[in-house]
Design a protein around this motif. Structure first.
Motif: not given
Length: 879
Positions: A550-558, A561-564, A585-588
């Motif tokens: 989620g942190s990577h996602f919110l930082a725009g590092q998509l 994020s998918l790797g995590m 949550v991970a699936l979301s």
């Protein structure tokens, strides 16, 4: 020659009557049919009361309908261990099979006085094969045969059977027959206890036969209690007949219920030697046991021999799969045995509990060790276990059991500081914030000694846990900064305890995420993940990886994020955590990345993922699921449903998440005609996040809506020139595109082109296409007009252009050109929510004229209300 005197027909050579409560279980009848070739053996073995006899009788009844051949039946008892008597009764069973041919063939068999009687087996085979018919020979209760000579002759008969005879042996366990060669040749068909056990559907049907209908919850509880054991279900059904409170009766339905206890004693336990019964009682202290633990509890050096004997006899005991064999009794049997323990006396019981607690502690099973220590009333051991393993048990999802154990502990344990800390941790992990806050407040007041270099490791760890718990509670209640600062005063993450370090680093990282300190948060969360993996804290590792994603996602590092998310999925799949809210949550996050990229999710994601998250006991996780579901307009939510929930939310928020979804919420309000709420959202988000670019973006949209392009441009200029920073990168792209739309509306094509280039530059690395989809026709027109001018960004510009929807009418909407000029003017008044009288006064027309125009608008837009008209107008680009 002397022929065999056949026994007078007795109930043992007759097929029993079918019990009234018997239901037809077709899957088992089919299973019996699958072993139906002649010269084969079917072994039906299961504990007493499993329904073996009634299954065979029902199978016979079903075969009679299809003319499945003759049946010879013999119910064995102890007297059949006499060879001559058994031969006579076997011959009698075949003679009474219902066909004259069998009777005629059997009557020529020799009696014991004939010199050729020693060849009786061969003569029996010859007599049976002389009949040109098939027959099934059923030996029920075959486990009672134990005479060596009889077993040898029976084994020989099974190895070289008549070609027209099928044999079914039914019993509690397999008689000691040498059937290995037959098994290798595929001539033995085994039906075991697990196969014959009732399924939930079969149990429900059997109970319904006696007039008892249970709901899904009660049926599941009964199945858990009986494990599909037929006798248990039948006894439960008798207890439940006519009851208006089935839940209470099922709760009380244990091995101590008198009908169950009578059956267990009469049919199962009475056949066992006294030393084995004592062994059963003493090994029933724990939920499960190994041979080593059984030897410690009983002092019996040959415990494995006793266990092997019980398993061989299909006693109500199961072997638990695992690297080291472990065993457990059937729940009803253990319930009875636990009641019998009371006869040993309080001192002996406490001693057995201490032995069990010590063994489980030695083998790193702290939850079982804690529970047995509580039963023994051993306060020092309870405190020791809580200090060493209390937090770990909570992190592994056993918080409820730990709370129960502490609540049942002696008073000196309940007053101990470590018990308070573990209680607070369990409450927080279960989402129960209020009691945790109360406990922590009392502990904070009791702290009098400051932490110094001379503070012991034990006291330092306790203080670190207390401060980490305060941070966790603050995440739920607000004012995160102060508790976080106090926690960071200690050397977090370096206690040497994987449980304490993973928990402390996790809550610190989550707190930092709430304060917008994303880089620091990711660092601490990754350290927490490493500690969780080292301590086999799989749920904690899944939680940390989901938060990092989620942190990577919110930082725009998509992509990161998918790797995590991929790592989180692997942990959940490997350790059976796929039904947890954290896995959802991970699936979301996969769904959110797909939404930002305007593409389908890479992997299948359940449609109810947001519902699963919303059911989490953790309020923060549940809030995330509910609010994201509403903002993203998940199918099933109607516009306006809980439409003040976002505005009235009063708990701490994660800034990046709030900033990302706020424009979607605003769009939803505007689509629903809720302009006043869309405007209120600007103020609410400003109070939550401060005066940042993301809030300016919301304000600019309101200015654009009201035609205040200069004001909108001023708001957006401070974002695009970097004066106000957007904390969510998606909003930066949105701001560039909004500025481009404003510039195009103000006839400034060069600035419009420049803003689109900036948007493409910011969006291309992570393929953020959602802002282009949201921006709509004005942006597509700019992309079309400047086609070929974007250089290296041209391929991404083509993708952006392709994903922008045309302002086409939806299938069920009429053409917008059918509205008259007056109707269009009135349509633009509707979002103001002024009354018809007020609008009529401003336009110098009568109220009836306004109502006539309104009816025309509703008819042409095919709507029935003002709210729906506003939504349709937004959809068609008229507002």
């Amino acid at each position: 020659m002397t022929t065999l005197p056949l026994s007078v027909p007795t109930p043992r050579s007759r097929i029993p009557a079918l019990a009234e409560a018997t239901i037809r279980r077709q899957r088992l009848l089919d299973d019996l049919d699958r072993g139906g070739r002649t010269n084969t053996v079917t072994l039906l073995t299961a504990p007493a009361g499993s329904g073996k006899t009634m299954l065979l009788v029902d199978w016979i009844e079903s075969r009679r309908v299809s003319d499945g051949g003759s049946i010879a039946w013999l119910t064995v008892d102890e007297t059949d261990n006499d060879l001559a008597g058994l031969r006579s009764r076997v011959a009698s069973a075949f003679a009474q099979a219902g066909s004259p041919a069998w009777d005629s063939a059997i009557t020529i068999l020799l009696s014991t006085g004939d010199p050729a009687y020693a060849d009786f087996g061969a003569l029996l085979v010859e007599a049976l094969e002389s009949v040109d018919e098939h027959i099934t020979f059923i030996l029920d209760d075959s486990h009672l045969l134990h005479d060596p000579e009889i077993l040898a002759l029976l084994g020989n008969f099974l190895r070289y059977p008549p070609r027209n005879v099928r044999v079914i042996l039914a019993g509690r366990y397999e008689p000691p027959l040498a059937l290995q060669k037959l098994r290798l040749d595929g001539l033995v068909h085994d039906i075991s206890a697990s196969t014959i056990a009732f399924t939930s559907d079969e149990a429900a049907e059997m109970l319904a036969r006696s007039g008892t209908v249970l709901d899904e919850h009660d049926l599941a509880k009964l199945m858990n209690r009986t494990e599909g054991w037929a006798a248990g279900l039948r006894l439960a059904g008798m207890t439940l007949v006519g009851s208006r409170r089935p839940s209470e009766l099922i709760e009380d339905f244990t091995g101590t219920e008198h009908t169950v206890a009578d059956y267990l004693v009469g049919e199962v336990l009475s056949y066992l030697p006294a030393n084995v019964r004592t062994f059963l009682v003493e090994t029933a202290v724990p939920d499960w046991f190994t041979t080593d633990l059984a030897e410690r509890l009983t002092g019996e050096n040959h415990a494995q021999d006793i266990i092997d004997g019980l398993l061989a006899q299909n006693f109500l005991i199961d072997q638990i799969p695992g690297p080291e064999p472990a065993y457990r009794y059937h729940p009803l049997m253990r319930g009875y045995l636990r009641a019998e323990i009371a006869r040993l006396g309080a001192g002996q019981i406490r001693n057995l509990e201490r032995v069990a607690a010590s063994w489980f502690n030695d083998y790193r099973q702290p939850l079982q060790a804690l529970q047995h220590s509580v039963h023994a009333g051993d306060s020092p051991t309870i405190v020791e276990i809580l200090a060493e393993s209390g937090l770990g048990m909570v992190l592994r999802g056993n918080g409820t059991q730990v709370l129960t154990a502490i609540d049942r502990s002696p008073v000196q344990v309940r007053r101990h500081a470590i018990a308070h800390l573990v209680n607070a941790a369990a409450f927080l992990m279960d989402g129960n914030t209020a009691p945790a806050v109360s406990i922590l407040s009392a502990l904070r007041r009791s702290v009098t000694t400051p932490v110094t270099d001379r503070t012991s490791r034990k006291d330092l760890d306790a203080e670190m846990l207390r401060r980490a718990l305060e941070v966790h509670a603050a995440i739920r209640t607000g004012n995160i900064a102060a508790p976080l600062a106090r926690a960071k005063q200690l050397d977090i993450g370096n206690s040497g305890s994987p449980e304490l370090d993973s928990y402390t680093l996790m809550v610190v990282g989550l707190a930092e995420l709430h304060l917008g300190l994303v880089t620091e948060a990711v660092h601490h969360l990754m350290d927490a993940t490493a500690n969780a993996r080292a301590g086999n804290l799989h749920l904690t590792a899944l939680s940390c990886l989901s938060i990092v994603a989620g942190s990577h996602f919110l930082a725009g590092q998509l992509d990161d994020s998918l790797g995590m998310v991929h790592e989180a999925r692997e942990i959940a799949d490997r350790h059976g955590l796929t039904d947890t809210p954290l896995y959802a949550v991970a699936l979301s996050l996969e769904l959110l990345v797909a939404t930002i990229r305007a593409v389908p999710a890479q992997a299948p994601v359940p449609e109810d993922v947001w519902v699963a998250i919303g059911q989490s006991p953790d309020p923060a996780v549940a809030d995330y699921g509910r609010r994201a579901r509403w903002a993203l307009q998940t199918p099933g939510d109607q516009p306006g449903h809980h439409d003040r929930e976002w505005l009235d939310f009063d708990r701490p928020v994660i800034p990046g998440f709030e900033a990302l979804l706020a424009p979607m919420v605003q769009r939803r309000y505007l689509t629903s005609g809720e302009i006043h709420r869309a405007t209120e959202l600007v103020d609410v988000t400003g109070r939550r996040l401060g005066k940042i670019g993301d809030v300016g973006l919301l304000a600019a949209e309101i200015h654009r809506l009201h035609g205040r392009l200069d004001a909108a441009d001023n708001e957006l200029s401070s974002i695009v020139d970097g004066t106000k920073r957007c904390i969510n990168p998606v909003n930066t792209v949105r701001a560039f595109l909004a500025a481009a739309s404003v510039a195009a509306a103000r006839k400034h094509p060069i600035r419009a082109f420049d803003m689109v280039v900036h948007a493409l530059t910011a969006a291309a690395p992570e393929s953020m296409l959602l802002p282009f989809v949201e921006a709509g026709t004005p942006i597509r027109d700019i992309l079309n007009h400047n086609h070929g001018r974007f250089g290296l960004l041209e391929p991404f510009a083509d993708r952006a252009r392709a994903c922008v929807p045309h302002e086409a009418r939806t299938i069920d909407r009429p053409a917008t050109g059918t509205l008259t000029r007056r109707e269009l003017e009135l349509l633009r008044e509707l979002p103001s929510w002024r009354t018809a009288e007020q609008i009529a006064a401003d336009h110098f027309v009568s109220v009836n004229t306004i109502k006539t125009h309104l009816r025309g608008i509703y008819r042409k837009l095919e709507v029935r209300s003002r709210r729906d008209a506003i939504a349709a107008a937004h959809e068609l680009g008229l507002l």
